[in-house]
Scaffold this motif. Structure first.
Motif, PDB file in Angstrom:
ATOM      1  N   ASP A 159       1.268  -1.551   0.552  1.00  0.00           N
ATOM      2  CA  ASP A 159       0.218   0.318   0.263  1.00  0.00           C
ATOM      3  C   ASP A 159       0.847   0.804   0.058  1.00  0.00           C
ATOM      4  OD1 ASP A 159      -1.917  -1.900  -0.028  1.00  0.00           O
ATOM      5  OD2 ASP A 159      -2.784  -1.610   2.057  1.00  0.00           O
ATOM      6  N   SER A 160       2.151   0.912   0.662  1.00  0.00           N
ATOM      7  CA  SER A 160       2.729   2.565   1.018  1.00  0.00           C
ATOM      8  C   SER A 160       3.494   2.688  -0.339  1.00  0.00           C
ATOM      9  CB  SER A 160       4.050   2.092   2.209  1.00  0.00           C
ATOM     10  OG  SER A 160       3.607   2.133   3.054  1.00  0.00           O
ATOM     11  N   ASP A 161       3.591   1.610  -1.498  1.00  0.00           N
ATOM     12  CA  ASP A 161       4.749   1.311  -2.560  1.00  0.00           C
ATOM     13  C   ASP A 161       3.586   1.848  -3.688  1.00  0.00           C
ATOM     14  OD1 ASP A 161       7.377   0.673  -1.030  1.00  0.00           O
ATOM     15  OD2 ASP A 161       6.818  -1.343  -2.320  1.00  0.00           O
ATOM     16  N   LEU A 239      -5.458 -11.050  15.204  1.00  0.00           N
ATOM     17  CA  LEU A 239      -5.213 -10.910  13.764  1.00  0.00           C
ATOM     18  C   LEU A 239      -6.205 -11.353  13.023  1.00  0.00           C
ATOM     19  CD1 LEU A 239      -1.790 -13.122  14.170  1.00  0.00           C
ATOM     20  CD2 LEU A 239      -1.981 -10.797  13.339  1.00  0.00           C
ATOM     21  N   LEU A 240      -7.096 -12.085  13.459  1.00  0.00           N
ATOM     22  CA  LEU A 240      -8.381 -12.546  13.264  1.00  0.00           C
ATOM     23  C   LEU A 240      -9.812 -11.180  12.436  1.00  0.00           C
ATOM     24  CD1 LEU A 240     -11.055 -14.581  12.082  1.00  0.00           C
ATOM     25  CD2 LEU A 240     -11.405 -14.547  14.687  1.00  0.00           C
ATOM     26  N   SER A 241      -9.069 -10.271  13.582  1.00  0.00           N
ATOM     27  CA  SER A 241      -9.883  -9.065  12.858  1.00  0.00           C
ATOM     28  C   SER A 241      -9.501  -8.568  12.038  1.00  0.00           C
ATOM     29  CB  SER A 241      -9.464  -7.989  14.835  1.00  0.00           C
ATOM     30  OG  SER A 241      -8.745  -7.574  14.824  1.00  0.00           O
ATOM     31  N   ARG A 242      -7.645  -8.378  12.220  1.00  0.00           N
ATOM     32  CA  ARG A 242      -7.289  -7.839  11.080  1.00  0.00           C
ATOM     33  C   ARG A 242      -7.767  -7.695   9.495  1.00  0.00           C
ATOM     34  NH1 ARG A 242      -1.011  -6.682  13.189  1.00  0.00           N
ATOM     35  NH2 ARG A 242      -1.387  -5.775  11.553  1.00  0.00           N
ATOM     36  N   TYR A 243      -7.819  -9.561   9.414  1.00  0.00           N
ATOM     37  CA  TYR A 243      -7.768  -9.673   8.638  1.00  0.00           C
ATOM     38  C   TYR A 243      -9.720 -10.465   8.164  1.00  0.00           C
ATOM     39  CZ  TYR A 243      -3.680 -12.095   7.582  1.00  0.00           C
ATOM     40  OH  TYR A 243      -1.776 -12.880   6.865  1.00  0.00           O
ATOM     41  N   LEU A 244     -10.101  -8.887   8.685  1.00  0.00           N
ATOM     42  CA  LEU A 244     -11.925  -9.763   8.592  1.00  0.00           C
ATOM     43  C   LEU A 244     -12.138  -7.723   8.862  1.00  0.00           C
ATOM     44  CD1 LEU A 244     -13.560 -12.098  11.079  1.00  0.00           C
ATOM     45  CD2 LEU A 244     -12.888 -12.127   8.371  1.00  0.00           C
ATOM     46  N   ASP A 245     -11.174  -7.270   8.089  1.00  0.00           N
ATOM     47  CA  ASP A 245     -11.804  -5.589   8.517  1.00  0.00           C
ATOM     48  C   ASP A 245     -12.217  -5.777   6.877  1.00  0.00           C
ATOM     49  OD1 ASP A 245     -11.865  -3.122   8.270  1.00  0.00           O
ATOM     50  OD2 ASP A 245      -9.882  -3.007   8.137  1.00  0.00           O
ATOM     51  N   SER A 247     -13.035  -2.877   5.931  1.00  0.00           N
ATOM     52  CA  SER A 247     -13.169  -1.486   5.446  1.00  0.00           C
ATOM     53  C   SER A 247     -11.299  -2.124   4.203  1.00  0.00           C
ATOM     54  CB  SER A 247     -11.901  -0.114   6.363  1.00  0.00           C
ATOM     55  OG  SER A 247     -11.099  -0.403   7.377  1.00  0.00           O
ATOM     56  N   ARG A 248     -10.340  -3.347   4.537  1.00  0.00           N
ATOM     57  CA  ARG A 248      -9.322  -3.636   4.281  1.00  0.00           C
ATOM     58  C   ARG A 248      -9.547  -4.385   3.298  1.00  0.00           C
ATOM     59  NH1 ARG A 248      -4.440  -4.854   7.305  1.00  0.00           N
ATOM     60  NH2 ARG A 248      -2.250  -5.113   5.807  1.00  0.00           N
ATOM     61  N   TRP A 249     -10.627  -5.239   3.264  1.00  0.00           N
ATOM     62  CA  TRP A 249     -10.778  -6.529   2.305  1.00  0.00           C
ATOM     63  C   TRP A 249     -12.961  -6.815   2.090  1.00  0.00           C
ATOM     64  CZ3 TRP A 249      -6.271  -7.452   1.724  1.00  0.00           C
ATOM     65  CH2 TRP A 249      -4.520  -7.609   2.952  1.00  0.00           C
ATOM     66  N   PRO A 250     -12.716  -7.484   0.723  1.00  0.00           N
ATOM     67  CA  PRO A 250     -14.227  -7.855   0.152  1.00  0.00           C
ATOM     68  C   PRO A 250     -14.481  -8.920   1.517  1.00  0.00           C
ATOM     69  CG  PRO A 250     -12.993  -8.470  -1.108  1.00  0.00           C
ATOM     70  CD  PRO A 250     -11.628  -7.817   0.141  1.00  0.00           C
ATOM     71  N   PRO A 251     -16.203  -9.115   1.802  1.00  0.00           N
ATOM     72  CA  PRO A 251     -16.460  -9.933   2.815  1.00  0.00           C
ATOM     73  C   PRO A 251     -16.273 -11.599   1.910  1.00  0.00           C
ATOM     74  CG  PRO A 251     -18.202  -8.347   2.151  1.00  0.00           C
ATOM     75  CD  PRO A 251     -16.869  -8.406   1.188  1.00  0.00           C
ATOM     76  N   MET A 252     -15.935 -11.988   3.228  1.00  0.00           N
ATOM     77  CA  MET A 252     -15.646 -14.103   3.065  1.00  0.00           C
ATOM     78  C   MET A 252     -16.368 -14.352   3.215  1.00  0.00           C
ATOM     79  SD  MET A 252     -11.845 -15.045   5.027  1.00  0.00           S
ATOM     80  CE  MET A 252     -11.125 -13.490   3.870  1.00  0.00           C
TER      81      MET A 252
END
Length: 275
Positions: A159-161, A239-245, A247-252
């Motif tokens: 994202d930074s790049d 980590l689970l909450s970050r992978y399910l965020d 605002s960052r990832w589409p639903p799975m």
């Protein structure tokens, strides 16, 4: 023990002074193969000193000139990264022989970032063995969480790049408007342009994220003693909450069987305690 202590000194020498590539690769290869538990601390210390200077000391030293075979699937890797990949491939059946190598990768995300796609599948493939088998220990479960966090760090770097590239593109666009020159003229491109696929999706596609999320759920639900009685549980939940965020990832799609089995085990344990 004395031999590995001497390699710490050799690593410090290589970090401080120019050294022939052959000697560097020999010392580095020996450290990567040193998997004995009693020497693991000294090996890790030597590798932590040596690894950051390898890109400088070796540059793009070809893997073809090292001991790494050409068919190891490491096209485009420098020799020092090719050696890491070879160790992981040759010892894929034995986690005890590669734990220190996985710790090395997880501990140096910036150095391995340019070669992340070469290691991503191997890292994900070993996670279940680290955290859900009968031989899993607190050390291997900690390492599994380190690897899961490593993917998030790499994604942040992507994202930074991309942000820096967009800023550079905006600067070029503003300069073009000032000089009256179009972006196509500056780049020498005519006709329609096609957008490149997201590098973030290439690193963490939906299938890979589902695998990691599924492993986290199983760690937290099926192995509930681990989640409740150690300090790793809160970290796994974070980590689970970050992978399910959202605002960052589409639903799975998540399978609820993890929760159902865990609830059944807890209820059965409660009934046994009452009896």
């Amino acid at each position: 023990m004395i031999k590995n202590a001497s390699y710490v000194l050799v690593a410090q020498f290589i970090a401080a002074f120019d050294t022939p590539p052959k000697i560097i690769l020999q010392a580095y290869s020996t450290l990567l193969k040193a998997h004995q538990v009693e020497s693991r601390f000294l090996v890790r210390q030597a590798l932590d000193v040596l690894l950051p200077v390898l890109p400088l000391r070796l540059g793009q030293h070809s893997a073809a000139t090292s001991a790494a075979p050409a068919d190891a699937g490491g096209a485009g890797l420098p020799a020092w990264a090719m050696l890491v990949k070879r160790i992981l491939i040759d010892n894929s059946a034995s986690l005890a022989h590669t734990t220190h190598v996985y710790q090395l990768i997880a501990g140096h995300p910036e150095i391995f970032f340019p070669y992340r796609t070469q290691f991503a599948s191997t890292l994900v493939g070993v996670l279940q063995k680290m955290c859900l088998t009968h031989s899993a220990t607190s050390e291997t479960r900690t390492l599994a969480l380190d690897i899961m966090e490593l993917f998030l760090k790499w994604d942040d770097m992507l994202d930074s790049d991309e942000g820096a590239a967009n800023d550079a593109g905006g600067l070029s666009s503003s300069r073009a408007q000032t000089t009256g020159t179009s972006m196509e003229d500056q780049m020498g491109v005519t006709g329609t342009t096609t957008s490149a696929p997201s590098t973030s999706d290439a690193l963490l596609p939906e299938a890979r994220r589902e695998t990691i999320v599924g492993l986290l759920l199983r760690m937290l639900c099926l192995v509930f003693d681990f989640a409740l009685k150690t300090t790793l549980g809160p970290r796994a939940l974070d980590l689970l909450s970050r992978y399910l965020d959202a605002s960052r990832w589409p639903p799975m799609h998540l399978r609820l069987t993890f929760f159902e089995r865990s609830i059944q085990q807890i209820e059965a344990q409660g009934m046994n305690q009452q009896l």
